[in-house]
Design an enzyme around this catalytic site. Structure first.
Site, PDB file in Angstrom:
ATOM      1  N   HIS A 207       0.791  -1.234   0.000  1.00  0.00           N
ATOM      2  CA  HIS A 207       0.000   0.000   0.000  1.00  0.00           C
ATOM      3  C   HIS A 207       0.821   1.280   0.000  1.00  0.00           C
ATOM      4  O   HIS A 207       0.277   2.362  -0.103  1.00  0.00           O
ATOM      5  CB  HIS A 207      -0.952   0.028   1.202  1.00  0.00           C
TER       6      HIS A 207
HETATM    7  C1  UD1 Z   1      -2.125   5.505   5.984  1.00  0.00           C
HETATM    8  C2  UD1 Z   1      -0.820   5.979   6.621  1.00  0.00           C
HETATM    9  C3  UD1 Z   1       0.229   4.902   6.468  1.00  0.00           C
HETATM   10  C4  UD1 Z   1      -0.252   3.565   6.955  1.00  0.00           C
HETATM   11  C5  UD1 Z   1      -1.544   3.222   6.249  1.00  0.00           C
HETATM   12  C6  UD1 Z   1      -2.106   1.887   6.687  1.00  0.00           C
HETATM   13  C7  UD1 Z   1      -0.321   8.383   6.528  1.00  0.00           C
HETATM   14  C8  UD1 Z   1       0.554   9.391   5.895  1.00  0.00           C
HETATM   15  N1  UD1 Z   1      -0.309   7.166   5.955  1.00  0.00           N
HETATM   16  O1  UD1 Z   1      -1.887   5.391   4.592  1.00  0.00           O
HETATM   17  O2  UD1 Z   1       1.377   5.277   7.215  1.00  0.00           O
HETATM   18  O3  UD1 Z   1       0.721   2.574   6.714  1.00  0.00           O
HETATM   19  O4  UD1 Z   1      -2.490   4.260   6.535  1.00  0.00           O
HETATM   20  O5  UD1 Z   1      -3.263   1.580   6.007  1.00  0.00           O
HETATM   21  O6  UD1 Z   1      -0.964   8.692   7.498  1.00  0.00           O
HETATM   22  N2  UD1 Z   1      -9.235   4.839   1.846  1.00  0.00           N
HETATM   23  C9  UD1 Z   1     -10.451   4.233   1.823  1.00  0.00           C
HETATM   24  N3  UD1 Z   1     -11.031   3.882   3.009  1.00  0.00           N
HETATM   25  C10 UD1 Z   1     -10.439   4.139   4.204  1.00  0.00           C
HETATM   26  C11 UD1 Z   1      -9.199   4.776   4.213  1.00  0.00           C
HETATM   27  C12 UD1 Z   1      -8.586   5.116   3.030  1.00  0.00           C
HETATM   28  O7  UD1 Z   1     -11.020   3.983   0.770  1.00  0.00           O
HETATM   29  O8  UD1 Z   1     -11.025   3.768   5.254  1.00  0.00           O
HETATM   30  C13 UD1 Z   1      -8.584   5.192   0.573  1.00  0.00           C
HETATM   31  C14 UD1 Z   1      -8.895   6.598   0.156  1.00  0.00           C
HETATM   32  O9  UD1 Z   1      -9.028   6.596  -1.218  1.00  0.00           O
HETATM   33  C15 UD1 Z   1      -7.661   7.383   0.531  1.00  0.00           C
HETATM   34  C16 UD1 Z   1      -6.567   6.332   0.368  1.00  0.00           C
HETATM   35  O10 UD1 Z   1      -7.181   5.094   0.721  1.00  0.00           O
HETATM   36  O11 UD1 Z   1      -7.464   8.489  -0.267  1.00  0.00           O
HETATM   37  C17 UD1 Z   1      -5.382   6.569   1.248  1.00  0.00           C
HETATM   38  O12 UD1 Z   1      -5.781   6.730   2.614  1.00  0.00           O
HETATM   39  P1  UD1 Z   1      -4.875   7.620   3.599  1.00  0.00           P
HETATM   40  O13 UD1 Z   1      -5.437   7.592   4.966  1.00  0.00           O
HETATM   41  O14 UD1 Z   1      -4.629   8.957   2.982  1.00  0.00           O
HETATM   42  O15 UD1 Z   1      -3.466   6.902   3.581  1.00  0.00           O
HETATM   43  P2  UD1 Z   1      -3.086   5.345   3.558  1.00  0.00           P
HETATM   44  O16 UD1 Z   1      -2.500   5.030   2.243  1.00  0.00           O
HETATM   45  O17 UD1 Z   1      -4.185   4.492   4.072  1.00  0.00           O
END
Ligand code: UD1
Length: 369
Positions: A207
């Site tokens: 991821h």
């Molecule tokens: C975040 C953390 C990362 C961690 C990861 C574990 C930061 C900078 N990154 O990254 O360190 O390893 O979580 O999962 O804080 N999304 C969904 N549903 C959700 C959450 C996210 O669909 O419940 C999708 C959204 O499109 C979002 C993307 O995932 O834009 C990324 O989510 P985000 O929280 O920005 O960062 P992660 O890649 O999950």
């Protein structure tokens, strides 16, 4: 009695906060814990499933910030968390890990002169292109009590000029959750449901933006995985961000053909799955530690790690994203005999880190007053 706000934001936070909150509830004469969920992760599979599996109380406050660019997400947490701290006036705020919610909440507290304890302090990948590295550096600068999982973290903090009085080596609290839930996880039927029970299989997670946001890198990784999957089934519970990128880059079909693509799994199902794997391939931080704790061979698809102890003592190997290297290291792991001796586990990864965290908070409170 100390009133403590425990912050959770994203998936890797839940298994670190659960043992801390549980210990605070058990030590109710000393602590009054509140749980604040920023809402950085909000899907049922990325968040609710973990509260259920880990026996966490429902959050007392939900900030509902959701997804966005780094600036937007961080700013949304800053804005939403400040009034909560002003209203509750806690003695301490506990933040864990390195996600955007961690930094944002630490920053709010530092301006309101509320003490912050950072659990999992001091880890450094020395790669500032990783958003988590920025979050780690700044959260540690802002925190009053730095609770570290391993001795390398102490050395990193001291080298950055942080005074030793602020640092306390408490061990790895994520392993508290792992050891506690291992038995319950045994009743999960996930291996049967995925058709891998009783046979050799590998587990993959992916991821990191550096791996999944770039079509060429993602394509190279899929190429390597196709070759590994020719030897044994590779189960791939995919993060929403990765699914989105597989779709956007047109790689989803290839991934689905070669790998057993599933939705993200809850804590217990995932524990049951990787604990029986012959090999784990990952770019996660926490999974490098969990595989070390259980002695499962782990290949980390990154150029660096903030958790060197998993390489020095544990089962982890850094293999980057070059397909030939990944395939070669996977073959090497699969050709060697499965480990039969107990794993070499770093000191204080013993299931009792949460109580040491609480003791350190009490000691620091008494010391400062
Ligand atoms: C975040 C953390 C990362 C961690 C990861 C574990 C930061 C900078 N990154 O990254 O360190 O390893 O979580 O999962 O804080 N999304 C969904 N549903 C959700 C959450 C996210 O669909 O419940 C999708 C959204 O499109 C979002 C993307 O995932 O834009 C990324 O989510 P985000 O929280 O920005 O960062 P992660 O890649 O999950």
């Amino acid at each position: 009695m100390l009133k403590v706000i425990n912050v959770v934001g994203a998936r890797p936070n839940f298994m670190k906060v659960a043992p801390v909150v549980e210990a605070m509830r058990r030590r109710a004469r000393e602590f009054r814990p509140l749980v604040v969920h920023t809402g950085q992760h909000y899907d049922a599979l990325m968040s609710d499933a973990f509260f259920r599996d880990l026996g966490m109380p429902e959050p007392d406050v939900h900030l509902g910030v959701g997804s966005g660019s780094h600036a937007r997400q961080t700013a949304a947490v800053l804005e939403a968390f400040e009034p909560v701290v002003e209203r509750e006036r806690p003695d301490w705020v506990v933040v864990v890990g390195d996600v955007n919610s961690t930094l944002a909440c630490a920053l709010v507290c530092s301006k309101l002169l509320v003490r912050v304890a950072h659990v999992e302090a001091g880890l450094r990948s020395r790669d500032r292109r990783m958003p988590e590295e920025i979050n780690r550096l700044l959260t540690d600068q802002l925190s009053d009590l730095l609770l570290t999982p391993s001795a390398d973290a102490d050395r990193n903090l001291l080298a950055e000029g942080i005074p030793a009085e602020r640092i306390r080596l408490v061990g790895n609290v994520m392993i508290d959750s792992l050891l506690k839930q291992l038995e319950r996880a045994a009743s999960s039927r996930v291996r049967e449901e995925l058709g891998v029970a009783g046979r050799d299989y590998a587990v993959l997670t992916l991821h990191r933006p550096s791996n999944v946001d770039d079509a060429e890198t993602l394509g190279r990784i899929i190429t390597a995985l196709e070759r590994v999957a020719a030897r044994l089934p590779v189960v791939f519970p995919a993060h929403p961000r990765t699914v989105k990128m597989l779709d956007a880059t047109g790689l989803r079909e290839r991934a689905a053909r070669a790998l057993r693509l599933t939705e993200p799994l809850g804590y217990l199902d995932f524990l049951r799955l990787y604990s029986g794997a012959r090999l784990v391939l990952t770019d996660s931080g926490g999974i490098q530690e969990e595989t070390t704790a259980l002695g499962i061979p782990c290949l980390t698809l990154r150029e660096n790690t903030e958790r060197p102890v998993t390489i020095e003592l544990g089962t982890n190997r850094l293999v980057g994203t070059d397909p030939a290297r990944i395939v070669e290291e996977a073959a090497r792991a699969l050709d060697s005999d499965p480990q039969t001796t107990p794993p070499r586990v770093p000191p204080l990864w013993d299931g009792r880190a949460a109580d040491r965290i609480l003791d350190a908070i009490i000691e620091k409170t008494n010391h400062a007053d």
